[in-house]
Design a protein around this motif. Structure first.
Motif, mmCIF file in Angstrom:
data_model
loop_
_atom_site.group_PDB
_atom_site.id
_atom_site.type_symbol
_atom_site.label_atom_id
_atom_site.label_comp_id
_atom_site.label_asym_id
_atom_site.label_seq_id
_atom_site.Cartn_x
_atom_site.Cartn_y
_atom_site.Cartn_z
ATOM 1 N N THR A 23 -8.905 3.514 18.304
ATOM 2 C CA THR A 23 -8.810 3.086 16.909
ATOM 3 C C THR A 23 -8.108 4.162 16.078
ATOM 4 O OG1 THR A 23 -10.971 4.039 16.498
ATOM 5 C CG2 THR A 23 -10.907 1.699 17.030
ATOM 6 N N CYS A 24 -7.921 3.872 14.792
ATOM 7 C CA CYS A 24 -7.333 4.872 13.903
ATOM 8 C C CYS A 24 -8.147 4.910 12.607
ATOM 9 C CB CYS A 24 -5.873 4.558 13.619
ATOM 10 S SG CYS A 24 -5.626 2.929 12.906
ATOM 11 N N ILE A 25 -7.956 5.965 11.849
ATOM 12 C CA ILE A 25 -8.605 6.060 10.535
ATOM 13 C C ILE A 25 -7.505 6.012 9.488
ATOM 14 C CG2 ILE A 25 -9.967 7.522 8.977
ATOM 15 C CD1 ILE A 25 -11.235 8.814 11.450
ATOM 16 N N ILE A 26 -7.674 5.145 8.495
ATOM 17 C CA ILE A 26 -6.731 5.094 7.384
ATOM 18 C C ILE A 26 -7.442 5.643 6.151
ATOM 19 C CG2 ILE A 26 -5.434 3.554 5.852
ATOM 20 C CD1 ILE A 26 -4.834 1.835 8.269
ATOM 21 N N ILE A 27 -6.798 6.595 5.491
ATOM 22 C CA ILE A 27 -7.389 7.226 4.316
ATOM 23 C C ILE A 27 -6.585 6.831 3.085
ATOM 24 C CG2 ILE A 27 -7.944 9.448 3.229
ATOM 25 C CD1 ILE A 27 -8.006 10.409 6.311
ATOM 26 N N MET A 28 -7.294 6.295 2.079
ATOM 27 C CA MET A 28 -6.620 5.822 0.868
ATOM 28 C C MET A 28 -7.102 6.609 -0.349
ATOM 29 S SD MET A 28 -6.431 1.686 1.322
ATOM 30 C CE MET A 28 -8.181 1.366 1.310
ATOM 31 N N LYS A 29 -6.176 6.850 -1.272
ATOM 32 C CA LYS A 29 -6.501 7.489 -2.549
ATOM 33 C C LYS A 29 -5.687 6.800 -3.635
ATOM 34 C CE LYS A 29 -7.493 12.072 -0.671
ATOM 35 N NZ LYS A 29 -7.069 13.465 -0.557
ATOM 36 N N LYS A 30 -6.216 6.822 -4.855
ATOM 37 C CA LYS A 30 -5.486 6.228 -5.970
ATOM 38 C C LYS A 30 -4.716 7.270 -6.772
ATOM 39 C CE LYS A 30 -8.039 1.984 -6.863
ATOM 40 N NZ LYS A 30 -9.090 1.316 -7.656
ATOM 41 N N SER A 31 -5.035 8.537 -6.592
ATOM 42 C CA SER A 31 -4.397 9.586 -7.402
ATOM 43 C C SER A 31 -3.874 10.697 -6.510
ATOM 44 C CB SER A 31 -5.408 10.169 -8.402
ATOM 45 O OG SER A 31 -5.986 9.158 -9.173
ATOM 46 N N LYS A 32 -2.910 10.372 -5.646
ATOM 47 C CA LYS A 32 -2.327 11.413 -4.793
ATOM 48 C C LYS A 32 -1.435 12.314 -5.628
ATOM 49 C CE LYS A 32 -0.409 10.030 -0.980
ATOM 50 N NZ LYS A 32 0.468 9.145 -0.184
ATOM 51 N N ASN A 33 -1.302 13.585 -5.200
ATOM 52 C CA ASN A 33 -0.444 14.485 -5.982
ATOM 53 C C ASN A 33 0.972 14.598 -5.409
ATOM 54 O OD1 ASN A 33 -1.005 15.926 -3.732
ATOM 55 N ND2 ASN A 33 -2.311 17.472 -4.737
ATOM 56 N N LEU B 136 0.821 -1.208 0.000
ATOM 57 C CA LEU B 136 0.000 0.000 0.000
ATOM 58 C C LEU B 136 0.862 1.269 0.000
ATOM 59 C CD1 LEU B 136 -2.747 -1.087 2.595
ATOM 60 C CD2 LEU B 136 -3.051 -0.825 0.113
ATOM 61 N N ILE B 137 1.953 1.245 0.763
ATOM 62 C CA ILE B 137 2.849 2.412 0.830
ATOM 63 C C ILE B 137 3.661 2.549 -0.462
ATOM 64 C CG2 ILE B 137 4.892 3.369 1.996
ATOM 65 C CD1 ILE B 137 2.467 3.757 3.698
ATOM 66 N N ASP B 138 4.244 1.421 -0.930
ATOM 67 C CA ASP B 138 5.078 1.467 -2.140
ATOM 68 C C ASP B 138 4.299 1.982 -3.342
ATOM 69 O OD1 ASP B 138 7.169 0.540 -0.685
ATOM 70 O OD2 ASP B 138 7.182 -1.502 -1.509
ATOM 71 N N ASN B 139 3.001 1.690 -3.373
ATOM 72 C CA ASN B 139 2.186 2.131 -4.510
ATOM 73 C C ASN B 139 1.482 3.460 -4.251
ATOM 74 O OD1 ASN B 139 2.154 -0.095 -6.729
ATOM 75 N ND2 ASN B 139 2.152 -1.171 -4.768
ATOM 76 N N ASN B 140 1.857 4.078 -3.119
ATOM 77 C CA ASN B 140 1.386 5.435 -2.814
ATOM 78 C C ASN B 140 -0.134 5.539 -2.674
ATOM 79 O OD1 ASN B 140 2.026 8.088 -2.171
ATOM 80 N ND2 ASN B 140 1.729 8.816 -4.269
ATOM 81 N N TYR B 141 -0.742 4.533 -2.025
ATOM 82 C CA TYR B 141 -2.194 4.548 -1.825
ATOM 83 C C TYR B 141 -2.598 5.143 -0.477
ATOM 84 C CZ TYR B 141 -2.598 1.373 -5.852
ATOM 85 O OH TYR B 141 -2.561 0.820 -7.099
ATOM 86 N N ILE B 142 -1.643 5.183 0.469
ATOM 87 C CA ILE B 142 -2.013 5.662 1.819
ATOM 88 C C ILE B 142 -1.804 7.175 1.898
ATOM 89 C CG2 ILE B 142 -1.594 5.492 4.317
ATOM 90 C CD1 ILE B 142 -2.752 2.949 3.201
ATOM 91 N N ASP B 143 -2.906 7.883 2.083
ATOM 92 C CA ASP B 143 -2.859 9.344 2.128
ATOM 93 C C ASP B 143 -2.569 9.820 3.549
ATOM 94 O OD1 ASP B 143 -3.661 11.960 0.666
ATOM 95 O OD2 ASP B 143 -4.823 12.018 2.519
#
Length: 441
Positions: free
Chosen positions: A400-410, A376-383
């Motif tokens: 708990t924690c919140i994990i936010i994912m995106k496919k098109s980070k800048n 997830l980190i290597d492919n830059n999905y974790i915002d």
């Protein structure tokens, strides 16, 4: 009356009903009756308002659907079904059943028949799946209501009277009164039911934060999705944050627990989301996902069950499943957390955002989970990763924690936010205040 006063009065009345009706029925079971009757009243009034408005527009000012004969009502059945997805005869509307309840020695049979007729009215139409089994959890012949038919009917009269007495005027409230009553009941019962309640009820302010995170900078989205939707409170926060008309193609979710799945569909109706604007499915999302034809989604939110068991590598098909295969490894059989994360990532649109409440173990456990994290980190999905305060949720004190994912980070940075001190103490739980929520956002 201000919104806050209206809401407080509503909550006070509901609390009173719950106390009056306590006794033989455990609170967590009892909510099925209270919510079921609330739903029955809502759809009765919703339908009445719809039919009356049509008649008034046509100049028939004295028309009142609650007062016409069943025979006369049948003429409008087909058109009403097309629009509303269900039909109720005037004699079977909540107000009329309630008015006769005290003198109806067969009240349990009357209600059973009414619920059957409402469900069956949708048979063979586009709304059939949205209504099927909706009243299954309201067991009017249950011994929990009383040992004899007479005792059970006495309780049913009490519930009808109490729900009928709520100030929920379908059209003259400034608050979303039915939806609000539902959420208050859920919070109340979840608080009293400990774990069994917390399992599928996310506190409103956490739900709101998740919805807000996924729509930053947007005024509308195509559709929203929750793969472990519980009673639907997370999905419905988009209606509050964006306005339900700005979730253009509607609300999608899947839930494994049958009773909760029924509650979720009821909750959609109670928030005035019509049948063609939601698609809630029943089943195990990880092994039988029901929305292949609807993905991808612009906004995904979820509070999936923490560290539950799943098939993992015991099911040889899963490693080739396009949702899980990109990581090259499956989440361990004892911890499905990251399987949910991979599923959500797979179904996220290119410009979308997913926000997931996670058990903290997903941040540090080794083995397969470490490999999935690396993917997830290597492919830059974790915002972003947000650490929440402890004791926010019903049934667990865990932070708990919140994990936010995106496919098109800048960029390729991952933001870490320590929000562990962002809370106020409310009763015996911590809460996110509006200020806490806004600061995190």
């Amino acid at each position: 009356m201000s919104k806050e006063q209206e809401r407080d009065e509503l909550h006070r009345t509901i609390w009173q009903i719950a106390n009056d009706l306590r006794g033989s029925v455990d609170g967590w079971d009892f909510k099925a009756y209270v919510l079921g009757m609330l739903f029955y009243r809502f759809i009765s009034e919703n339908l009445t308002a719809f039919i009356n408005n049509d008649e008034w527009k046509a100049g028939n000012n004295k028309f009142n659907y609650t007062e016409i004969s069943d025979e006369a009502a049948e003429f409008g059945r087909a058109d009403t079904l097309k629009e509303k997805g269900f039909f109720i005869l005037p004699s079977e509307l909540f107000i009329n059943v309630r008015n006769n309840a005290r003198n109806d020695a067969n009240l349990n049979e009357t209600l059973g028949k009414v619920f059957n007729h409402i469900e069956n009215s949708a048979k063979g139409t586009d709304s059939e799946n949205d209504f099927k089994g909706l009243f299954d959890d309201i067991d009017i012949n249950s011994n929990k209501l009383g040992a004899t038919v007479q005792r059970r009917n006495e309780q049913l009269v009490k519930i009808l009277e109490a729900i009928g007495g709520l100030n929920l005027g379908y059209q003259d409230n400034t608050i979303d009164a039915f939806g609000d009553a539902y959420e208050f009941l859920m919070t109340m019962y979840a608080g009293n039911a400990g774990k069994s309640g917390g399992e599928f009820f996310t506190p409103q302010e956490v739900s709101e934060l998740l919805a807000e995170i996924t729509v930053v900078g947007k005024t509308e989205v195509n559709k929203v999705y929750d793969p472990a939707c519980g009673s639907g409170s997370l999905l419905l926060k988009f209606a509050k944050v964006l306005g339900k008309e700005n979730v253009r193609q509607g609300f999608y979710g899947q839930e494994i627990n049958l009773s909760t799945y029924n509650l979720c569909r009821i909750n959609m109706f109670l928030h005035d989301v019509n049948f063609e604007k939601f698609d809630i499915a029943h089943g195990n999302t990880l092994t039988e996902p029901k929305h292949w034809d609807e993905e991808p989604f612009d906004a995904i939110v979820s509070n999936p069950p923490y560290s539950i068991k799943w098939d993992g590598d015991a099911n040889p098909l899963l490693i080739n499943d396009p949702r899980f295969s990109p990581a090259g490894v499956l989440a361990p059989k004892g911890y499905a957390d990251l399987a949910f994360a991979m599923h959500m990532l797979a179904w996220l649109s290119t410009s979308g955002t997913a926000a997931i409440v996670e058990f903290p173990g997903v941040l540090y456990r080794g083995g397969a989970e470490q490999k999935i994290r690396k993917y997830l980190i290597d492919n830059n999905y974790i915002d972003t990763v947000i650490q929440l305060p402890p004791d926010l949720f019903f049934g667990t004190g865990i932070a708990t924690c919140i994990i936010i994912m995106k496919k098109s980070k800048n960029n390729n940075a991952t933001l870490f936010i320590d929000a562990s001190a962002e809370f106020v103490r409310g009763g015996n739980k911590n809460k996110l205040s509006d200020d806490n929520r806004k600061r995190i956002l």
